[in-house]
Design a protein around this motif. Structure first.
Motif, short mmCIF file in Angstrom:
data_model
loop_
_atom_site.label_atom_id
_atom_site.label_comp_id
_atom_site.label_asym_id
_atom_site.label_seq_id
_atom_site.Cartn_x
_atom_site.Cartn_y
_atom_site.Cartn_z
N GLU A 85 41.94 36.74 35.34
CA GLU A 85 42.60 37.90 35.96
C GLU A 85 42.45 39.07 35.01
O GLU A 85 42.82 39.00 33.85
CB GLU A 85 44.09 37.63 36.19
N SER A 141 48.08 37.93 39.62
CA SER A 141 48.63 36.84 38.81
C SER A 141 49.15 35.71 39.71
O SER A 141 49.00 34.53 39.39
CB SER A 141 49.78 37.35 37.93
N THR A 170 50.06 42.64 33.83
CA THR A 170 48.91 42.09 33.14
C THR A 170 48.17 43.23 32.43
O THR A 170 47.65 44.12 33.07
CB THR A 170 47.96 41.41 34.14
MG MG Z 1 49.13 40.40 36.86
#
Ligand code: MG
Ligand code: GTP
Length: 393
Positions: free
Chosen positions: A137, A97, A118
């Motif tokens: 991502e 991230s 995430t």
């Molecule tokens: Mg992340």
């Protein structure tokens, strides 16, 4: 169609032009590439055919994706909205991230000191000399991702959907361990990184048993071994053609159409942390010893080091060139058109306008492929990254 094609190839090319579905087009292009007799006079035509095949396959994949999406109702895969999609992967907490935010100069992705911050794809975007790259991502890769651990199947599907992979390795921990784990999961998930697709064509036919051409390219135990492998895989009527030196593993890969081949680079993160220098050296040594052809770029998102210029390295992995058009007033477009490396003037114009191609007179080019500024060229001239083109029709 160039007249210097051998009749077998010309017939397939005609069938390709007449085909109504993507499946048929792909089939005839593949057959065309399988039977075409290669010589200087058909080189550009061949390259164009390969480019078309690649695009058709991408189109087919996209269609499949859309179908998959409507079936499950889950919009987990990020639809491609830009020139190319770059997937950022890594083990948990590796700094993905932070890299995404640093690159896209945003705070969009949540950065957490806790693991698994995430859990769904995070999206950003950047430009590389006008070309727009979508950054995605993906949630962390864990031991067992390929078996479905921690949404692993979705993570792997997300990687397959990309055009280039950025592997983020955390330099504050052992990066070799992380890389080994990632490569293991990807291998199980049928994703090959920085590996050329084996240059073998496999054509199923109605009858005629197993025929093998150019078996001297096969590095295994001769033609019999090839036939044994084919039989074991259930092939009875098939024409196999080798075009290049091919190992047993490569041949097995060639028989599996579900394998995805992607370019990849490593972004080593947290270069400011303790022990990172030593870990970086160990990573480089590991890559060298294991003969892994993968570029490593050390960074620190915290100190904004190694971030500038990263987009150019990523772009260079895509195998694409950027061509900028120039209008009648001499103004050069800010946003380039993207073509495959080795593309010719004809392919650029095909994207711009089919009509223009019909009434084409000549083009002028500036840049690396021009012998001098504004050189007058025809349809067959090969273009290079960064070229400017003006079309006269
Ligand atoms: Mg992340
Ligand atoms: N020292 C240092 N720490 C960093 C750097 N980049 C990220 N971190 C820290 O590493 C931790 C994880 O960062 P993230 O960017 O969230 O990592 P991630 O890979 O997205 O993590 P998950 O999504 O949870 O798997 C956070 O505590 C960050 O502050 C860096 O360049 N230097």
């Amino acid at each position: 169609m160039p007249i210097n094609l051998n009749p077998e190839a010309a017939a397939e090319w005609d069938k390709y032009l007449e085909a109504n579905t993507i499946e048929e087009q792909i089939m005839h292009l593949e057959r065309f590439l399988g039977v075409v007799v290669k010589h200087k006079g058909v080189e550009n035509h061949l390259r164009m055919a390969k480019g078309k095949l690649k695009k058709l396959k991408a189109q087919r994949a996209k269609l499949k994706l859309q179908q998959a999406k409507t079936r499950s109702g889950e919009r987990w895969l990020v639809p491609k909205g830009e020139d190319a999609q770059i997937v950022i992967i890594g083990t948990v907490n590796s700094g993905r991230s932070s890299i995404l935010n640093a690159l896209s100069k945003s705070e969009a992705a949540k950065i957490g000191t806790y693991p698994f911050t995430t859990v769904r794809p995070e999206v950003g975007s950047i430009t590389a000399a006008g070309a727009r790259l979508q950054l995605v991502e993906l949630p962390a890769i864990v031991d067992g991702s390929a078996q479905g651990e921690m949404s692993g199947k979705l993570v792997l599907a997300g990687i397959r959907n990309g055009d280039c992979v950025v592997i983020v390795l955390d330099l504050s921990k052992d990066p070799v361990d992380q890389l080994k784990l990632i490569l293991k999961e990807l291998k199980t998930g049928k994703i090959r990184l920085n590996t050329k697709k084996p240059n073998v064509t496999i054509e199923k036919v109605g009858s005629g048993s197993i025929q093998v051409f150019n078996s001297h390219f096969f590095q295994g135990e001769g033609k019999e071994a090839i036939i044994d492998i084919l039989r074991a895989k259930g092939y009875t009527n098939v024409i196999v053609r080798f075009y290049d030196s091919t190992s047993v593993d490569q041949f097995l890969d060639a028989l599996d159409s579900t394998i995805t081949y992607l370019p990849a680079i490593i972004v080593a993160s947290k270069g400011d942390s303790e022990g990172s220098k030593m870990n970086y050296e160990e990573l480089k040594k590991f890559l060298e010893d294991s003969n892994l052809q993968m570029q490593v770029l050390p960074t620190s998102a915290a100190r904004k080091e190694g971030i500038d210029g990263l987009e150019e390295v990523i772009f260079s992995q895509l195998g694409k060139i950027r061509i900028y058009t120039r209008n009648a007033n001499g103004e050069v477009a800010e946003r380039p058109i993207l073509l495959d490396q080795g593309a010719i003037v004809e392919e650029a114009i095909e994207i711009l306008s089919k009509k223009m191609l019909k009434f084409f007179r000549f083009a002028r080019i500036w840049g690396k492929s021009a012998k001098f500024d504004g050189e007058k060229v025809g349809l067959e001239r090969e273009l290079l990254d960064g070229d400017v083109i003006q079309v006269f029709a």
